[in-house]
Scaffold this active site. Structure first.
Site, PDB file in Angstrom:
ATOM      1  N   HIS A 107       0.843  -1.199   0.000  1.00  0.00           N
ATOM      2  CA  HIS A 107       0.000   0.000   0.000  1.00  0.00           C
ATOM      3  C   HIS A 107       0.870   1.238   0.000  1.00  0.00           C
ATOM      4  O   HIS A 107       2.027   1.208   0.410  1.00  0.00           O
ATOM      5  CB  HIS A 107      -0.924   0.010   1.219  1.00  0.00           C
ATOM      6  CG  HIS A 107      -0.195  -0.164   2.520  1.00  0.00           C
ATOM      7  ND1 HIS A 107       0.185  -1.395   2.980  1.00  0.00           N
ATOM      8  CD2 HIS A 107       0.235   0.730   3.433  1.00  0.00           C
ATOM      9  CE1 HIS A 107       0.818  -1.251   4.132  1.00  0.00           C
ATOM     10  NE2 HIS A 107       0.881   0.036   4.433  1.00  0.00           N
ATOM     11  N   HIS A 109       0.930   5.350   1.280  1.00  0.00           N
ATOM     12  CA  HIS A 109       0.350   6.336   2.200  1.00  0.00           C
ATOM     13  C   HIS A 109       0.360   7.710   1.523  1.00  0.00           C
ATOM     14  O   HIS A 109       1.380   8.112   0.951  1.00  0.00           O
ATOM     15  CB  HIS A 109       1.215   6.483   3.455  1.00  0.00           C
ATOM     16  CG  HIS A 109       1.304   5.247   4.300  1.00  0.00           C
ATOM     17  ND1 HIS A 109       0.565   5.063   5.430  1.00  0.00           N
ATOM     18  CD2 HIS A 109       2.081   4.131   4.182  1.00  0.00           C
ATOM     19  CE1 HIS A 109       0.873   3.899   5.984  1.00  0.00           C
ATOM     20  NE2 HIS A 109       1.799   3.313   5.242  1.00  0.00           N
TER      21      HIS A 109
HETATM   22  P1  5GP Z   1       2.237   0.207   7.226  1.00  0.00           P
HETATM   23  O1  5GP Z   1       2.692   0.351   8.627  1.00  0.00           O
HETATM   24  O2  5GP Z   1       2.089  -1.246   6.924  1.00  0.00           O
HETATM   25  O3  5GP Z   1       3.015   0.961   6.205  1.00  0.00           O
HETATM   26  O4  5GP Z   1       0.809   0.882   7.170  1.00  0.00           O
HETATM   27  C1  5GP Z   1      -0.344   0.256   7.606  1.00  0.00           C
HETATM   28  C2  5GP Z   1      -1.328   1.354   7.896  1.00  0.00           C
HETATM   29  O5  5GP Z   1      -2.585   0.773   8.075  1.00  0.00           O
HETATM   30  C3  5GP Z   1      -1.015   2.155   9.166  1.00  0.00           C
HETATM   31  O6  5GP Z   1      -0.868   3.516   8.846  1.00  0.00           O
HETATM   32  C4  5GP Z   1      -2.201   1.888  10.069  1.00  0.00           C
HETATM   33  O7  5GP Z   1      -2.593   3.049  10.768  1.00  0.00           O
HETATM   34  C5  5GP Z   1      -3.273   1.456   9.092  1.00  0.00           C
HETATM   35  N1  5GP Z   1      -4.246   0.530   9.609  1.00  0.00           N
HETATM   36  C6  5GP Z   1      -4.049  -0.502  10.469  1.00  0.00           C
HETATM   37  N2  5GP Z   1      -5.210  -1.160  10.681  1.00  0.00           N
HETATM   38  C7  5GP Z   1      -6.151  -0.526   9.950  1.00  0.00           C
HETATM   39  C8  5GP Z   1      -7.553  -0.754   9.758  1.00  0.00           C
HETATM   40  O8  5GP Z   1      -8.165  -1.650  10.304  1.00  0.00           O
HETATM   41  N3  5GP Z   1      -8.192   0.096   8.907  1.00  0.00           N
HETATM   42  C9  5GP Z   1      -7.545   1.121   8.272  1.00  0.00           C
HETATM   43  N4  5GP Z   1      -8.258   1.882   7.471  1.00  0.00           N
HETATM   44  N5  5GP Z   1      -6.235   1.362   8.443  1.00  0.00           N
HETATM   45  C10 5GP Z   1      -5.547   0.537   9.267  1.00  0.00           C
END
Ligand code: 5GP
Length: 149
Positions: A107, A109
């Protein structure tokens, strides 16, 4: 699970894609889904994911899925900037726990930023449902008003 490993089809973004978990969707087409981060680092923090890929990270993602995701990120960033008028916007992507990744479905951001306002800690601090609903409505309306992304 970190930089190397198997795709877990029960990860939260897979559940969202399958309709088994809710999200504040702002945009969807055949290739991507965009929704609000529920632990936003900043107002308007949006996530964009490919729908058909089972890549966990940049090492695994198919070039076509990566292209579609990045093109959607650019279009959505323009809309978010137009609507929220931030002073800056961060585009980020993390690979492996050591780099800050917490969800293992690739994903991007989109994090709007304002002068003098620190970003919240990554993945901490849940936003109020009411605030997320209002923001979702605002961005969906903006997309619709301009006839799509
Ligand atoms: P990563 O840390 O993998 O780059 O980003 C994962 C993102 O997913 C984080 O920014 C976190 O806040 C978000 N996130 C975690 N759980 C959920 C969820 O259940 N729903 C949504 N919409 N975002 C989530």
């Amino acid at each position: 699970m970190s930089l190397h490993g198997q795709y877990d089809s029960r990860n939260i973004f897979a559940l969202i894609l399958n309709g088994d978990a809710p999200c504040y969707k702002i945009y969807e087409d055949e290739q991507v889904l965009a929704f609000l981060d529920v632990f936003p680092q900043s107002y308007g923090h949006t996530l964009v994911i490919p729908k058909s890929s089972q890549a966990r990270n940049i090492l695994e993602v198919e070039p076509a899925a990566l292209s579609a995701m990045m093109a959607a990120v650019q279009r959505l960033t323009r809309i978010i900037v137009d609507e929220l008028q931030p002073d800056g916007v961060q585009i980020a992507q993390f690979n492996g726990a050591a780099a800050g990744q917490t969800v293992y479905h690739i994903h991007m951001h989109i994090v709007p930023r304002w002068e003098g306002k620190e970003a919240s800690e990554h993945g901490r601090g849940k936003a109020e449902a009411q605030e997320l609903q209002a923001l979702q409505a605002r961005l969906v309306e903006r997309i619709s008003a301009q006839g799509g992304v």
